[in-house]
Design a protein around this motif. Sequence first.
Motif, PDB file in Angstrom:
ATOM      1  N   MET A 125       0.938  -1.317   0.101  1.00  0.00           N
ATOM      2  CA  MET A 125       0.094   0.190  -0.043  1.00  0.00           C
ATOM      3  C   MET A 125       1.063   1.081  -0.071  1.00  0.00           C
ATOM      4  SD  MET A 125      -3.095   0.799   2.624  1.00  0.00           S
ATOM      5  CE  MET A 125      -3.353   2.258   3.059  1.00  0.00           C
ATOM      6  N   ALA A 126       0.326   2.220  -0.858  1.00  0.00           N
ATOM      7  CA  ALA A 126       1.265   3.418  -0.713  1.00  0.00           C
ATOM      8  C   ALA A 126       1.304   4.229   0.606  1.00  0.00           C
ATOM      9  CB  ALA A 126       0.726   4.154  -1.731  1.00  0.00           C
ATOM     10  N   PHE A 127       1.887   5.305   0.709  1.00  0.00           N
ATOM     11  CA  PHE A 127       1.845   6.045   1.923  1.00  0.00           C
ATOM     12  C   PHE A 127       0.893   7.032   1.913  1.00  0.00           C
ATOM     13  CE2 PHE A 127       6.215   4.045   2.440  1.00  0.00           C
ATOM     14  CZ  PHE A 127       6.168   3.353   3.386  1.00  0.00           C
ATOM     15  N   TYR A 128       0.166   6.930   3.003  1.00  0.00           N
ATOM     16  CA  TYR A 128      -0.978   8.040   3.003  1.00  0.00           C
ATOM     17  C   TYR A 128      -0.416   9.557   3.585  1.00  0.00           C
ATOM     18  CZ  TYR A 128      -5.476  10.405   3.612  1.00  0.00           C
ATOM     19  OH  TYR A 128      -6.654  11.309   3.730  1.00  0.00           O
ATOM     20  N   GLY A 139      -2.355  12.187   4.495  1.00  0.00           N
ATOM     21  CA  GLY A 139      -3.262  13.158   4.978  1.00  0.00           C
ATOM     22  C   GLY A 139      -3.478  13.113   6.414  1.00  0.00           C
ATOM     23  N   ALA A 140      -4.457  13.442   6.929  1.00  0.00           N
ATOM     24  CA  ALA A 140      -4.736  13.545   8.404  1.00  0.00           C
ATOM     25  C   ALA A 140      -4.560  12.085   9.130  1.00  0.00           C
ATOM     26  CB  ALA A 140      -6.142  14.025   8.757  1.00  0.00           C
ATOM     27  N   ALA A 141      -4.186  11.921  10.395  1.00  0.00           N
ATOM     28  CA  ALA A 141      -3.597  10.790  11.008  1.00  0.00           C
ATOM     29  C   ALA A 141      -5.196  10.019  11.092  1.00  0.00           C
ATOM     30  CB  ALA A 141      -3.249  11.061  12.287  1.00  0.00           C
ATOM     31  N   SER A 142      -6.140  10.705  11.317  1.00  0.00           N
ATOM     32  CA  SER A 142      -7.449   9.934  11.531  1.00  0.00           C
ATOM     33  C   SER A 142      -7.872   9.374  10.161  1.00  0.00           C
ATOM     34  CB  SER A 142      -8.639  10.846  11.779  1.00  0.00           C
ATOM     35  OG  SER A 142      -8.856  12.048  11.076  1.00  0.00           O
ATOM     36  N   GLU A 143      -7.905   9.958   9.138  1.00  0.00           N
ATOM     37  CA  GLU A 143      -8.089   9.194   7.727  1.00  0.00           C
ATOM     38  C   GLU A 143      -7.145   8.251   7.363  1.00  0.00           C
ATOM     39  OE1 GLU A 143     -10.546  10.123   5.508  1.00  0.00           O
ATOM     40  OE2 GLU A 143     -11.045  11.493   7.387  1.00  0.00           O
ATOM     41  N   GLY A 144      -5.815   8.188   7.961  1.00  0.00           N
ATOM     42  CA  GLY A 144      -4.951   7.050   7.933  1.00  0.00           C
ATOM     43  C   GLY A 144      -5.566   5.785   8.197  1.00  0.00           C
ATOM     44  N   ALA A 157      -8.510   4.483   6.801  1.00  0.00           N
ATOM     45  CA  ALA A 157      -8.252   3.610   5.560  1.00  0.00           C
ATOM     46  C   ALA A 157      -7.756   2.335   5.975  1.00  0.00           C
ATOM     47  CB  ALA A 157      -7.048   4.375   4.850  1.00  0.00           C
ATOM     48  N   MET A 158      -7.067   2.203   7.080  1.00  0.00           N
ATOM     49  CA  MET A 158      -6.568   0.852   7.517  1.00  0.00           C
ATOM     50  C   MET A 158      -7.569   0.124   7.947  1.00  0.00           C
ATOM     51  SD  MET A 158      -3.382   0.614   6.951  1.00  0.00           S
ATOM     52  CE  MET A 158      -2.860  -0.881   7.741  1.00  0.00           C
ATOM     53  N   ARG A 159      -8.652   0.690   8.740  1.00  0.00           N
ATOM     54  CA  ARG A 159      -9.715  -0.334   9.210  1.00  0.00           C
ATOM     55  C   ARG A 159     -10.519  -0.680   8.137  1.00  0.00           C
ATOM     56  NH1 ARG A 159     -14.480   2.420  10.403  1.00  0.00           N
ATOM     57  NH2 ARG A 159     -13.440   4.373  10.482  1.00  0.00           N
ATOM     58  N   LEU A 160     -10.685   0.197   7.047  1.00  0.00           N
ATOM     59  CA  LEU A 160     -11.577  -0.271   5.984  1.00  0.00           C
ATOM     60  C   LEU A 160     -10.760  -1.450   5.164  1.00  0.00           C
ATOM     61  CD1 LEU A 160     -12.867   3.007   4.524  1.00  0.00           C
ATOM     62  CD2 LEU A 160     -14.207   1.575   5.788  1.00  0.00           C
ATOM     63  N   LEU A 161      -9.478  -1.265   5.172  1.00  0.00           N
ATOM     64  CA  LEU A 161      -8.845  -2.429   4.420  1.00  0.00           C
ATOM     65  C   LEU A 161      -8.821  -3.563   5.148  1.00  0.00           C
ATOM     66  CD1 LEU A 161      -6.659  -2.921   2.373  1.00  0.00           C
ATOM     67  CD2 LEU A 161      -4.912  -2.197   3.761  1.00  0.00           C
TER      68      LEU A 161
END
Length: 99
Positions: free
Chosen positions: A1-4, A6-11, A14-18
Amino acid sequence: MAFYKGAASEGSRAMRLLKQREKKQEEIERKKKEIEESEAQRVAKVTHINAKFSSHYDAVEAQLKSETVGLVTLNEMKTKQEILVKEREKDLAKKRAEV
């Protein structure tokens, strides 16, 4: 996965959805395997049943052909066939009883 970047909460979102996607994919694979196994069992049962009837019918038909000579009325043919089927069932019952 590419590095995100953006904001830490968005990261973390994204991990939770993954992780959710991975769990759903694993569940789908498990269900696929269950369906394949149940289909294989169903096919095995069908072929087993077909084998029973075809061998029984072929044996009766062959014996009927060998014992019937010339023109025969329909009633005579049906009675001979019924007699042969009953004899075949008796033989099969004896074989099952021996086993």
